[in-house]
Structure formats: structure tokens, C-alpha cells
Design a protein around this motif. Structure first.
Motif, PDB file in Angstrom:
ATOM      1  N   THR A 133       0.837  -1.203   0.000  1.00  0.00           N
ATOM      2  CA  THR A 133       0.000   0.000   0.000  1.00  0.00           C
ATOM      3  C   THR A 133       0.868   1.248   0.000  1.00  0.00           C
ATOM      4  O   THR A 133       1.851   1.317   0.737  1.00  0.00           O
ATOM      5  N   LEU A 134       0.492   2.222  -0.825  1.00  0.00           N
ATOM      6  CA  LEU A 134       1.180   3.512  -0.862  1.00  0.00           C
ATOM      7  C   LEU A 134       0.209   4.588  -0.360  1.00  0.00           C
ATOM      8  O   LEU A 134      -0.883   4.756  -0.908  1.00  0.00           O
ATOM      9  N   PHE A 135       0.601   5.294   0.690  1.00  0.00           N
ATOM     10  CA  PHE A 135      -0.226   6.350   1.269  1.00  0.00           C
ATOM     11  C   PHE A 135       0.397   7.696   0.950  1.00  0.00           C
ATOM     12  O   PHE A 135       1.493   8.011   1.412  1.00  0.00           O
ATOM     13  N   LEU A 136      -0.286   8.493   0.129  1.00  0.00           N
ATOM     14  CA  LEU A 136       0.176   9.828  -0.237  1.00  0.00           C
ATOM     15  C   LEU A 136      -0.587  10.842   0.601  1.00  0.00           C
ATOM     16  O   LEU A 136      -1.764  11.123   0.340  1.00  0.00           O
ATOM     17  N   ASP A 137       0.079  11.393   1.608  1.00  0.00           N
ATOM     18  CA  ASP A 137      -0.555  12.347   2.509  1.00  0.00           C
ATOM     19  C   ASP A 137      -0.439  13.758   1.939  1.00  0.00           C
ATOM     20  O   ASP A 137       0.517  14.078   1.229  1.00  0.00           O
ATOM     21  N   GLU A 138      -1.405  14.599   2.268  1.00  0.00           N
ATOM     22  CA  GLU A 138      -1.464  15.999   1.822  1.00  0.00           C
ATOM     23  C   GLU A 138      -1.418  16.100   0.298  1.00  0.00           C
ATOM     24  O   GLU A 138      -0.725  16.952  -0.267  1.00  0.00           O
ATOM     25  N   ILE A 139      -2.194  15.263  -0.361  1.00  0.00           N
ATOM     26  CA  ILE A 139      -2.220  15.230  -1.825  1.00  0.00           C
ATOM     27  C   ILE A 139      -2.752  16.544  -2.395  1.00  0.00           C
ATOM     28  O   ILE A 139      -2.428  16.923  -3.526  1.00  0.00           O
ATOM     29  N   GLY A 140      -3.556  17.274  -1.611  1.00  0.00           N
ATOM     30  CA  GLY A 140      -4.132  18.526  -2.102  1.00  0.00           C
ATOM     31  C   GLY A 140      -3.134  19.652  -2.239  1.00  0.00           C
ATOM     32  O   GLY A 140      -3.453  20.692  -2.822  1.00  0.00           O
ATOM     33  N   ASN A 141      -1.918  19.462  -1.726  1.00  0.00           N
ATOM     34  CA  ASN A 141      -0.931  20.540  -1.729  1.00  0.00           C
ATOM     35  C   ASN A 141       0.054  20.467  -2.890  1.00  0.00           C
ATOM     36  O   ASN A 141       0.978  21.283  -2.963  1.00  0.00           O
ATOM     37  N   ILE A 142      -0.098  19.496  -3.791  1.00  0.00           N
ATOM     38  CA  ILE A 142       0.847  19.416  -4.903  1.00  0.00           C
ATOM     39  C   ILE A 142       0.345  20.258  -6.077  1.00  0.00           C
ATOM     40  O   ILE A 142      -0.852  20.460  -6.256  1.00  0.00           O
ATOM     41  N   GLY A 143       1.297  20.743  -6.887  1.00  0.00           N
ATOM     42  CA  GLY A 143       0.964  21.619  -8.000  1.00  0.00           C
ATOM     43  C   GLY A 143       0.406  20.874  -9.199  1.00  0.00           C
ATOM     44  O   GLY A 143       0.469  19.648  -9.287  1.00  0.00           O
ATOM     45  N   LEU A 144      -0.120  21.632 -10.149  1.00  0.00           N
ATOM     46  CA  LEU A 144      -0.744  21.038 -11.330  1.00  0.00           C
ATOM     47  C   LEU A 144       0.257  20.236 -12.159  1.00  0.00           C
ATOM     48  O   LEU A 144      -0.088  19.199 -12.732  1.00  0.00           O
ATOM     49  N   HIS A 145       1.507  20.714 -12.237  1.00  0.00           N
ATOM     50  CA  HIS A 145       2.526  19.994 -13.005  1.00  0.00           C
ATOM     51  C   HIS A 145       2.811  18.627 -12.367  1.00  0.00           C
ATOM     52  O   HIS A 145       2.926  17.613 -13.059  1.00  0.00           O
ATOM     53  N   GLN A 146       2.901  18.613 -11.042  1.00  0.00           N
ATOM     54  CA  GLN A 146       3.113  17.345 -10.337  1.00  0.00           C
ATOM     55  C   GLN A 146       1.899  16.438 -10.479  1.00  0.00           C
ATOM     56  O   GLN A 146       2.031  15.214 -10.612  1.00  0.00           O
ATOM     57  N   GLN A 147       0.715  17.025 -10.470  1.00  0.00           N
ATOM     58  CA  GLN A 147      -0.503  16.239 -10.632  1.00  0.00           C
ATOM     59  C   GLN A 147      -0.528  15.519 -11.972  1.00  0.00           C
ATOM     60  O   GLN A 147      -0.958  14.362 -12.066  1.00  0.00           O
ATOM     61  N   ALA A 148      -0.069  16.189 -13.029  1.00  0.00           N
ATOM     62  CA  ALA A 148      -0.051  15.577 -14.359  1.00  0.00           C
ATOM     63  C   ALA A 148       0.866  14.360 -14.390  1.00  0.00           C
ATOM     64  O   ALA A 148       0.529  13.328 -14.977  1.00  0.00           O
ATOM     65  N   LYS A 149       2.014  14.465 -13.732  1.00  0.00           N
ATOM     66  CA  LYS A 149       2.946  13.332 -13.707  1.00  0.00           C
ATOM     67  C   LYS A 149       2.386  12.182 -12.879  1.00  0.00           C
ATOM     68  O   LYS A 149       2.531  11.007 -13.243  1.00  0.00           O
ATOM     69  N   LEU A 150       1.734  12.515 -11.784  1.00  0.00           N
ATOM     70  CA  LEU A 150       1.131  11.487 -10.941  1.00  0.00           C
ATOM     71  C   LEU A 150       0.003  10.774 -11.678  1.00  0.00           C
ATOM     72  O   LEU A 150      -0.123   9.545 -11.615  1.00  0.00           O
ATOM     73  N   LEU A 151      -0.807  11.527 -12.397  1.00  0.00           N
ATOM     74  CA  LEU A 151      -1.912  10.944 -13.157  1.00  0.00           C
ATOM     75  C   LEU A 151      -1.396   9.958 -14.202  1.00  0.00           C
ATOM     76  O   LEU A 151      -1.957   8.879 -14.383  1.00  0.00           O
ATOM     77  N   SER A 152      -0.311  10.319 -14.883  1.00  0.00           N
ATOM     78  CA  SER A 152       0.263   9.445 -15.907  1.00  0.00           C
ATOM     79  C   SER A 152       0.699   8.108 -15.305  1.00  0.00           C
ATOM     80  O   SER A 152       0.451   7.043 -15.883  1.00  0.00           O
ATOM     81  N   VAL A 153       1.317   8.148 -14.135  1.00  0.00           N
ATOM     82  CA  VAL A 153       1.767   6.921 -13.478  1.00  0.00           C
ATOM     83  C   VAL A 153       0.575   6.057 -13.085  1.00  0.00           C
ATOM     84  O   VAL A 153       0.577   4.837 -13.284  1.00  0.00           O
ATOM     85  N   LEU A 154      -0.467   6.666 -12.549  1.00  0.00           N
ATOM     86  CA  LEU A 154      -1.631   5.899 -12.101  1.00  0.00           C
ATOM     87  C   LEU A 154      -2.393   5.300 -13.279  1.00  0.00           C
ATOM     88  O   LEU A 154      -2.964   4.213 -13.172  1.00  0.00           O
ATOM     89  N   GLN A 155      -2.416   6.002 -14.414  1.00  0.00           N
ATOM     90  CA  GLN A 155      -3.104   5.480 -15.591  1.00  0.00           C
ATOM     91  C   GLN A 155      -2.347   4.310 -16.213  1.00  0.00           C
ATOM     92  O   GLN A 155      -2.941   3.302 -16.594  1.00  0.00           O
ATOM     93  N   ASN A 156      -1.036   4.435 -16.283  1.00  0.00           N
ATOM     94  CA  ASN A 156      -0.220   3.423 -16.958  1.00  0.00           C
ATOM     95  C   ASN A 156       0.246   2.307 -16.031  1.00  0.00           C
ATOM     96  O   ASN A 156       0.727   1.276 -16.504  1.00  0.00           O
ATOM     97  N   ARG A 157       0.138   2.544 -14.708  1.00  0.00           N
ATOM     98  CA  ARG A 157       0.632   1.592 -13.711  1.00  0.00           C
ATOM     99  C   ARG A 157       2.110   1.297 -13.941  1.00  0.00           C
ATOM    100  O   ARG A 157       2.587   0.178 -13.750  1.00  0.00           O
ATOM    101  N   GLN A 158       2.836   2.335 -14.342  1.00  0.00           N
ATOM    102  CA  GLN A 158       4.273   2.225 -14.592  1.00  0.00           C
ATOM    103  C   GLN A 158       4.955   3.524 -14.166  1.00  0.00           C
ATOM    104  O   GLN A 158       4.347   4.602 -14.235  1.00  0.00           O
TER     105      GLN A 158
END
Length: 477
Positions: free
Chosen positions: A268-293
Motif C-alpha cells: 500500500t502507498l499512502f500519499l498524505d497531503e495530496i491537495g498541496n501538490i501543483g498542477l505539473h506534479q498532478q499531471a505526472k502522478l496521473l500518468s503513473v496511475l493510468q499506466n501503472r508504470q
């Protein structure tokens, strides 16, 4: 046949994974499985996968034959599709037929088969008694593991008590209030799934304890639990910390580094304070979660990840939904199920329960007899507004235990922290940002959706009729 194309890999793929799931074969050997889906290709693929692993596999296209089948034979597991083209048209036929299976007194573990777009309904099916759900098209290994775990839980059900009965999850997540019992119920239902969880609540309400409780009750409990405060990561450290890097990828990269996503694989991966990351970081995180890579800095080679994701933030949901602050596509990705943790001031007598818990802890720590509270001390505890929530209460009780001279804590022993915000700050909070307003608005929408039918509204909200009536009275609806 489109489904045959999608699921055709099952038979071939099974040969590749057979060695890795040998331990699972024995648990299925004596199982009888019923598969109900109106897509013949799905039925064929599942039958081919399971026919050598289970004692018996029965398939059925028409859900209206369920009563007749169950009257003649019992099953250990039922795989039930969420959508059918049948004479029953409720918009959520899977929920309807799940209810019928329960009415027929079947003891089978029911696993719902759902498309990605119907995940909300599948999660709701867990409240209605389903054991788990799988999203199609699935990986064959994932389906086999889901069935195995459903059989395991079914076998342990009679001897394993629910943590909710004890009102305790983890070491310090306590609560007897109705709102906490609702949270414990939700944890109990969603923990065994791999659904992504978003935990919302003010600072100090115990979001990290809830995340740990979900992991401890999950099928990954024997695997790693990794916590990252992503809100504290700078732009330059974000990718390196989460995705890893190769030696020489940047100036200070003196050795290879495994990122937190890769380190959490299998767990399990717990990402705390997820609301505090910027839009650029959000885009990279979204790509990882979509591709599972993930792709480590300094390489072009993707690395597969297999995690259960839990996120938390103190940002109100209405603010999180502001697209200038947070991407909606990322919210949907991390928020299969949300848990809203109430502030301590909304939990009534849980305050006394927690205070006594902390008193026992710190009395033992500082080698004192367990201290009790007199009536005025309890009144003071109950009347305070707790801007720092449970964390503030904990430190308040620790100070009181240290300074106490006798065996009873009195009102003057309880000195609340001056560093927290004033009561006025809490009172000035806009109504639309309060958790109570979110709950009230949700109840109003669901009741309107069902044209005032309280029974249907309570069912969708996951409440009893009595609990819903209490909320209607509370919010003067």
C-alpha cells in the motif's frame, strides 16, 4: 467476438502463471462456482480458466434463472455481472440480483463483475453484502486471487470477529459515536478490495490512522506500507522521491534510487497531503496511475508497479474540485471511495473515550497510577472546540498527567494549547466548506433523486432508515 478477444489471453496466460499460484490450486479444488453474465464470451472464457481448478463451474446467461439454480444446488462462489439486458430494468441490475441471492439464503461469496464506469455501483454492492468486485477486462491472475481471497474470508467468517464490534481500528483509532461507526463500517467493506481511497478531514483528525487501518485489514496486510508526505516535496524532489532515479541523472544523484511507488509494489502507498501538490506534479502522478508504470529519472525504461493507493488531504472537497487548484481527472482516479473524517468537536462522547485512552498511555509512560477525570474536567473537555483535533487533545492530556499531583484530573489541570486558532476562526468557516454541509447536501440530493422515498434513499446512502431519520432531524430537513 469482442469479449473472446479480450479474454482469450486467459487460457494462454494461465499456463504462464500456474507455477506462481500453485498454493491457490488447493483452495479451489473443492469449490463450486456459479458464473452469471449475459455475454457468452465471458462465460466461455471464465469456464475455460476455472474448469481445471475448481470442482465445478456452472454458467448462466439469464439472471432470472438464479432462484431455480440455487434451489437445486449450493455454491461457494458466485460471479455476478452488474449489467443485464433482462426484463428487470432498475439501472443497477447487479445490485437487484445480489439482493435476490441474499433473499434466497445463499451462503456463497458473491463477486461482482463490473466495467470501470460502474465502480461506484460496485462499491455500493459491498455495502449490500458482496464479497468483492473485479473490473473487466481483468487480468487472469487478479481474478484467481480475488476468488481465492473470497473463499478464504468465507471460511474464516464464522470465527473471525469484525474490528468494528470492538470500535477499535489500529492502536488509537477509537470511537463509539455514530459517525465513527459509519466510518468503521466503510473501512470494513472497502479494505479487502483494491479500490483507491481518498481520506478527507481537518489536520489532526486521524487520517493517517485510518489509512493504516485500511492497509491492516486489506489483502496486502502482510506486504509493505509506504507513507509519503507529498505536500512537503519540492518540485525538484517530487519525481526522484516518488519515481526514483539512476546514478548521474542529475548533479547530486550519486547512486541509483528506488522510488516510493516501486518500493510499495505489492503493498500500500499512502500519499498524505495530496491537495498541496501543483498542477505539473498532478499531471505526472496521473500518468503513473493510468499506466501503472514509473520511469526513473535518467532512464527511458518503464517499471511496472502494483500498489493499493490511499490519499489524504485537509483540503475541503469543494475546494479540491476547483480545477484551477486540482485536476478533476486525477480526483476521479484517486477517489474510487472517499472517507470524510469528522473533526473532534463533532464526535460527542468520543472525546471522553479518547481522553481516558491517552490518560492510560501517559500514566504508564510517566510511572503514575491511571488518572481519572472529575465531572468538571469532563465538562471542560466536552465544551472545548478543539481546533487541533485529536492531536491537540492528546498533548493536552499528556501535559495534564505530567503536572497532576493527585489521582484525579480536575478542570484546572486541563490547559489547552494557545498556538491553535481561536474559536472565532472555526466559527467563521464558510458553511459550504463544513463537513456537515457536505453531508446535508448529499442527503438532500439523494432524497430528491428518489422522489422522497426514504427507504431507497437510506439504501443508497448506506444507512438504516432510523439513522437517516436522525440526520433529517439533525439538519431540520
Amino acid at each position: 467476438m469482442p469479449w473472446l478477444c479480450i479474454y482469450g489471453i486467459i487460457v494462454v496466460g494461465f499456463c504462464c502463471i500456474k507455477q506462481n499460484i500453485y498454493f491457490f490450486t488447493m483452495s479451489l479444488k473443492n469449490a463450486s462456482i456459479l458464473v452469471i453474465d449475459d455475454d457468452q464470451d465471458v462465460l466461455t472464457a471464465v469456464r475455460l480458466l476455472l474448469k481445471t481448478e475448481a470442482k465445478e463451474v456452472v454458467t448462466e446467461k439469464n439472471p432470472e434463472n438464479i432462484r431455480n439454480i440455487l434451489s437445486k444446488q449450493s455454491f461457494d462462489v458466485i460471479l455476478l455481472d452488474m449489467n443485464f439486458n433482462s426484463s428487470i430494468n432498475t439501472g443497477n441490475e447487479g445490485i437487484y440480483w445480489l439482493g435476490k441471492i441474499k433473499e434466497f439464503k445463499s451462503e456463497a461469496a458473491v463477486i461482482m463483475i463490473t466495467a470501470y464506469g460502474d465502480i461506484d455501483l460496485a462499491v455500493r454492492s459491498l455495502k449490500e453484502g458482496a464479497a468483492d468486485f473485479v473490473v473487466k477486462p481483468w487480468h487472469n491472475e487478479k481474478l484467481l486471487i480475488t476468488i481465492r481471497e473470497a473463499l478464504k474470508r468465507k471460511g474464516k467468517a464464522a470465527t473471525t470477529p469484525s474490528f468494528r464490534t470492538d470500535s477499535v481500528v489500529g492502536s488509537e483509532l477509537l470511537g463509539e459515536s455514530e459517525v465513527m461507526q459509519d466510518i468503521f463500517y466503510k473501512i470494513e467493506k472497502i479494505a479487502p478490495t483494491d479500490a483507491n481511497i481518498l481520506i478527507l478531514g481537518e489536520n489532526g483528525t486521524g487520517k493517517d490512522l485510518i489509512a493504516k487501518a485500511i492497509h491492516q485489514q486489506s489483502l496486502r496486510s502482510d506486504k509493505v506500507y509506504v507513507k509519503v508526505d507529498v505536500g512537503a516535496l519540492t518540485e525538484s524532489l517530487f519525481e526522484s522521491e516518488l519515481f526514483g532515479h539512476k546514478k548521474g541523472a542529475f548533479t547530486d544523484a550519486r547512486e541509483d534510487r528506488v522510488g516510493r511507488f516501486e518500493a510499495a509494489t505489492g503493498g500500500t502507498l499512502f500519499l498524505d497531503e495530496i491537495g498541496n501538490i501543483g498542477l505539473h506534479q498532478q499531471a505526472k502522478l496521473l500518468s503513473v496511475l493510468q499506466n501503472r508504470q514509473v520511469v526513473k529519472l535518467g532512464t527511458n525504461t518503464p517499471v511496472d508497479i502494483n500498489i493499493r493507493l490511499i490519499c489524504a488531504t485537509n483540503m475541503p472537497l469543494t475546494e479540491l474540485a476547483n480545477e484551477s487548484r486540482f485536476r478533476k481527472d486525477l480526483i476521479y482516479r484517486i477517489n474510487t471511495v472517499e472517507i470524510i473524517v469528522p473533526p473532534l468537536r463533532k464526535r460527542g462522547n468520543d472525546i471522553i473515550l479518547l481522553a481516558k485512552h491517552f490518560s492510560r498511555i501517559y500514566s504508564n509512560k510517566y510511572l503514575k497510577p491511571v488518572l481519572e477525570f472529575d465531572s468538571k474536567a469532563m465538562d471542560k473537555l466536552l465544551s472545548y472546540h478543539y481546533p487541533g483535533n485529536i492531536r491537540e487533545l492528546q498533548y493536552t492530556i499528556e501535559r495534564a498527567v505530567i503536572m497532576a499531583d493527585g489521582n484525579v484530573l480536575q478542570a484546572q489541570d486541563l490547559i489547552f494549547s494557545p498556538i491553535e486558532s481561536s474559536p472565532a476562526a472555526s466559527q467563521d468557516e464558510p458553511d459550504e466548506l463544513k463537513l456537515s454541509a457536505v453531508e446535508k447536501n448529499t442527503i438532500l440530493r439523494v432524497i430528491e433523486k428518489h422522489n422522497g422515498n426514504i427507504t431507497k434513499a437510506a439504501k443508497e446512502l448506506g444507512l438504516t432508515r432510523t439513522a437517516l431519520y436522525r440526520r433529517l432531524s439533525k439538519y431540520d430537513i
